[in-house]
Structures are given as C-alpha cells and as structure tokens.
Design a protein around this motif. Structure first.
Motif, mmCIF file in Angstrom:
data_model
loop_
_atom_site.group_PDB
_atom_site.id
_atom_site.type_symbol
_atom_site.label_atom_id
_atom_site.label_comp_id
_atom_site.label_asym_id
_atom_site.label_seq_id
_atom_site.Cartn_x
_atom_site.Cartn_y
_atom_site.Cartn_z
ATOM 1 N N TYR A 54 0.840 -1.200 0.000
ATOM 2 C CA TYR A 54 0.000 0.000 0.000
ATOM 3 C C TYR A 54 0.878 1.254 0.000
ATOM 4 O O TYR A 54 2.047 1.198 0.389
ATOM 5 C CB TYR A 54 -0.939 -0.015 1.211
ATOM 6 C CG TYR A 54 -2.117 -0.959 1.030
ATOM 7 C CD1 TYR A 54 -3.158 -0.632 0.161
ATOM 8 C CD2 TYR A 54 -2.187 -2.173 1.707
ATOM 9 C CE1 TYR A 54 -4.239 -1.488 -0.025
ATOM 10 C CE2 TYR A 54 -3.268 -3.039 1.527
ATOM 11 C CZ TYR A 54 -4.294 -2.685 0.649
ATOM 12 O OH TYR A 54 -5.353 -3.534 0.464
ATOM 13 N N VAL A 114 2.756 -0.468 3.866
ATOM 14 C CA VAL A 114 2.356 -1.785 4.393
ATOM 15 C C VAL A 114 2.429 -2.826 3.274
ATOM 16 O O VAL A 114 1.834 -2.655 2.207
ATOM 17 C CB VAL A 114 0.918 -1.743 4.973
ATOM 18 C CG1 VAL A 114 0.443 -3.154 5.333
ATOM 19 C CG2 VAL A 114 0.856 -0.845 6.194
ATOM 20 N N ALA A 171 1.112 -5.933 2.102
ATOM 21 C CA ALA A 171 -0.056 -6.765 2.417
ATOM 22 C C ALA A 171 0.013 -8.139 1.758
ATOM 23 O O ALA A 171 -0.419 -9.127 2.338
ATOM 24 C CB ALA A 171 -1.329 -6.031 2.010
ATOM 25 N N GLY A 179 -4.010 -10.394 5.065
ATOM 26 C CA GLY A 179 -4.031 -10.028 3.649
ATOM 27 C C GLY A 179 -5.203 -10.605 2.874
ATOM 28 O O GLY A 179 -5.261 -10.461 1.647
ATOM 29 N N THR A 239 -7.221 -7.908 0.928
ATOM 30 C CA THR A 239 -6.405 -7.380 -0.170
ATOM 31 C C THR A 239 -6.366 -8.389 -1.319
ATOM 32 O O THR A 239 -6.572 -8.031 -2.488
ATOM 33 C CB THR A 239 -4.973 -7.083 0.324
ATOM 34 O OG1 THR A 239 -5.055 -6.188 1.441
ATOM 35 C CG2 THR A 239 -4.129 -6.457 -0.780
HETATM 36 P P1 ADP Z 1 -7.292 -9.252 6.327
HETATM 37 O O1 ADP Z 1 -8.426 -9.126 5.359
HETATM 38 O O2 ADP Z 1 -6.682 -10.613 6.341
HETATM 39 O O3 ADP Z 1 -7.651 -8.784 7.707
HETATM 40 P P2 ADP Z 1 -6.135 -7.002 4.884
HETATM 41 O O4 ADP Z 1 -5.912 -7.397 3.475
HETATM 42 O O5 ADP Z 1 -7.312 -6.161 5.205
HETATM 43 O O6 ADP Z 1 -6.113 -8.307 5.809
HETATM 44 O O7 ADP Z 1 -4.850 -6.241 5.428
HETATM 45 C C1 ADP Z 1 -3.515 -6.698 5.217
HETATM 46 C C2 ADP Z 1 -2.589 -5.619 5.711
HETATM 47 O O8 ADP Z 1 -2.689 -4.476 4.868
HETATM 48 C C3 ADP Z 1 -2.886 -5.125 7.119
HETATM 49 O O9 ADP Z 1 -1.658 -4.783 7.718
HETATM 50 C C4 ADP Z 1 -3.740 -3.885 6.870
HETATM 51 O O10 ADP Z 1 -3.658 -2.978 7.930
HETATM 52 C C5 ADP Z 1 -3.126 -3.330 5.598
HETATM 53 N N1 ADP Z 1 -4.091 -2.583 4.750
HETATM 54 C C6 ADP Z 1 -5.273 -3.012 4.290
HETATM 55 N N2 ADP Z 1 -5.850 -2.089 3.494
HETATM 56 C C7 ADP Z 1 -4.996 -1.044 3.473
HETATM 57 C C8 ADP Z 1 -4.996 0.232 2.846
HETATM 58 N N3 ADP Z 1 -5.987 0.621 2.063
HETATM 59 N N4 ADP Z 1 -3.959 1.038 3.064
HETATM 60 C C9 ADP Z 1 -2.940 0.651 3.834
HETATM 61 N N5 ADP Z 1 -2.846 -0.520 4.446
HETATM 62 C C10 ADP Z 1 -3.870 -1.363 4.284
#
Ligand code: ADP
Ligand code: ADP
Length: 228
Positions: free
Chosen positions: A11, A15, A17, A40, A43
């Motif tokens: 991101y 981060v 992901a 992740g 994502t």
């Molecule tokens: P899960 O669905 O398994 O909970 P995510 O894909 O939502 O995981 O998140 C994976 C990582 O990416 C985490 O550290 C989360 O905080 C980060 N993250 C998710 N969306 C964003 C974003 N739009 N911007 C920055 N970091 C993000």
C-alpha cells in the motif's frame, strides 16, 4: 480460470499486504480464504475484482489480465465478476426489485426481459415475495440474499464473497451458505473469505490460508485451522 502469478501488493503507506502469491482456481471451484486478521485476505480478494491493483504480478480471469486492463474496460470486466460483502451494501432508497434490476445491463434490454431475469434471480434466493420491500423492511439474512441476487443477475462466471456471513447469526449463515452452494453447483466459481470456523469445518471445500501476505496452506478439503 483465475490465475495469479507472482502477485505483490504494497500500500502507498508502505504496508506490505501481499508478498508473492501464485495460485490457480479452476472453473466451478468453491474456495475458502482463511487466515488471521491483517493477514491479507481482503487485499487478496479485492485484487480479484480490481478494487485494488497489485504492485507487481499478473491476475488473469477468463483470459483478461486485470493488471493490464485499461480503466475504461474495468466495467466490462466487473460484469463478469459478482461481489458480495459482510455489510451487504444495498442502496437504501431502492426496493429489493430495484436493487437487483439496477445492477443489470440495461442497454438494449426490454423491460420484460429485465423483469423476467430479476424475478428469476429473486426466485433463486427465495425472495420473490419481497420484491417490493425496501432494505430496512427485511432481515439481515434477506438483505444478504438480495445482495447475492444482485451479484448474479448478469450471470458472472465468478462470485467473490468477503465475509458474507460476518454479520449474520448461525442459522441465517447456513441459509446463505446453502444458496451459495446452489449457485456454485450451477457452475459459478466461488471465492469466499471467511472467519466462520464452523462453516469451513462442516461444509468442506478447498481452503487457502493466508498468513503475512503469503499462502501458508492450500488444501483440497481443508479445515479452518485457527482457534477462531
Ligand atoms: P485481512 O483481510 O486478512 O484482515 P487485509 O488485506 O485487510 O487483511 O490487510 C492486510 C494488511 O494491509 C494489514 O496490515 C492492513 O492494515 C493493511 N491494509 C489493508 N488495506 C490497506 C490500505 N488501504 N492502506 C494501507 N494498508 C492497508
Ligand atoms: P471498503 O471495504 O469499502 O473498501 P474499507 O473499510 O476497507 O472499505 O476501506 C475504507 C478506506 O480506508 C479505503 O480508502 C481504504 O483504502 C482505507 N483503509 C482500509 N484499511 C486501511 C488500513 N489498514 N490502513 C490504512 N487505510 C486503510
């Protein structure tokens, strides 16, 4: 039909992901995506309907490379990929019927064809009798069924579900699962991120576990594998 090749996603805030994922999902498969919070999963799933773009790698769905597709072609790609969410995302000021019809390709379709198709998908989700109701007048499980009807109205080859039972009680969650199974049995590929241990361990399907942005397990009839 879904082919992910060396996919990475960082991101803009740094981060990391998704860290190098390779996966193939065949037509007609039903796949659970599991893993701890922050692993992740969202994502991974968002990249499949081009809500997020990978930093590196290719994602090919039905011969279309989602990474290389031009912005103006994204709506055409999306038509072939239905999506449902934990919070349903219905339009509150439209009736059940209108929420589904709205998603249909309306150009050059007669009103009677639209009506036939909308009533057909409302029948699949067993909501024909609530076509005139508004989202606030029906239960959470019924709202999710409307969202499913909307997702399949254009006959997509893939249905992506991001925690579809996350806001529902156990009994209603099972109703939703039985509808998703029926849709899958009619040939639609389903990819579903979930934290529902009981469902994953009872209704056995392929399980892809994501941890720290990598595939930690990929099992034909896998189990949930975490405490909750
Ligand atoms: P899960 O669905 O398994 O909970 P995510 O894909 O939502 O995981 O998140 C994976 C990582 O990416 C985490 O550290 C989360 O905080 C980060 N993250 C998710 N969306 C964003 C974003 N739009 N911007 C920055 N970091 C993000
Ligand atoms: P949606 O599922 O509708 O995309 P989200 O709650 O995932 O909604 O994201 C809402 C907004 O917050 C988006 O712009 C997303 O990029 C951003 N976002 C989500 N998770 C994170 C995160 N962990 N860190 C930073 N930004 C995030």
């Amino acid at each position: 039909m879904i082919h992910m090749k060396d996919v990475w996603k960082t991101y803009p805030n740094g981060v990391m992901a998704i860290n190098g994922i390779n996966v193939d999902i065949d037509k007609g498969e039903f796949v659970y995506v599991v893993g701890p919070s922050g692993a992740g999963k969202s994502t991974f799933i968002k990249m499949m309907y081009r809500e997020e773009k990978p930093t590196r790698g290719d994602i090919i769905i039905n011969r279309n490379n989602l990474v290389k597709v031009k912005e103006r072609h994204i709506p055409y790609i999306r038509r072939n990929i239905g999506v449902i969410f934990q919070d349903f995302k219905l339009l509150p000021n439209l009736s059940v019927y209108e929420n589904v019809a709205f998603a249909m390709e309306v150009i050059e379709e007669s009103k009677s064809n639209i009506r036939r198709r909308v009533m057909k998908v409302l029948e699949i989700v067993r909501l024909k009798n609530k076509a005139r109701f508004f989202p606030h007048e029906i239960s959470g499980g019924e709202q999710q069924r409307v969202a499913i009807a909307r997702a399949i109205v254009n006959n997509p080859s893939v249905l992506i579900a991001d925690e579809p039972t996350g806001n529902l009680d156990p009994e209603t969650s099972w109703e939703i699962m039985h509808i998703l199974e029926e849709i899958n049995e009619r040939g639609t590929t389903i990819v579903m991120a979930t934290h529902n241990k009981e469902i994953v361990n009872t209704l056995r399907k392929r399980v892809i576990a994501i941890e720290d942005g990598r595939i930690a397990r990929d099992e034909v009839k896998g189990d949930y594998g975490y405490e909750r």
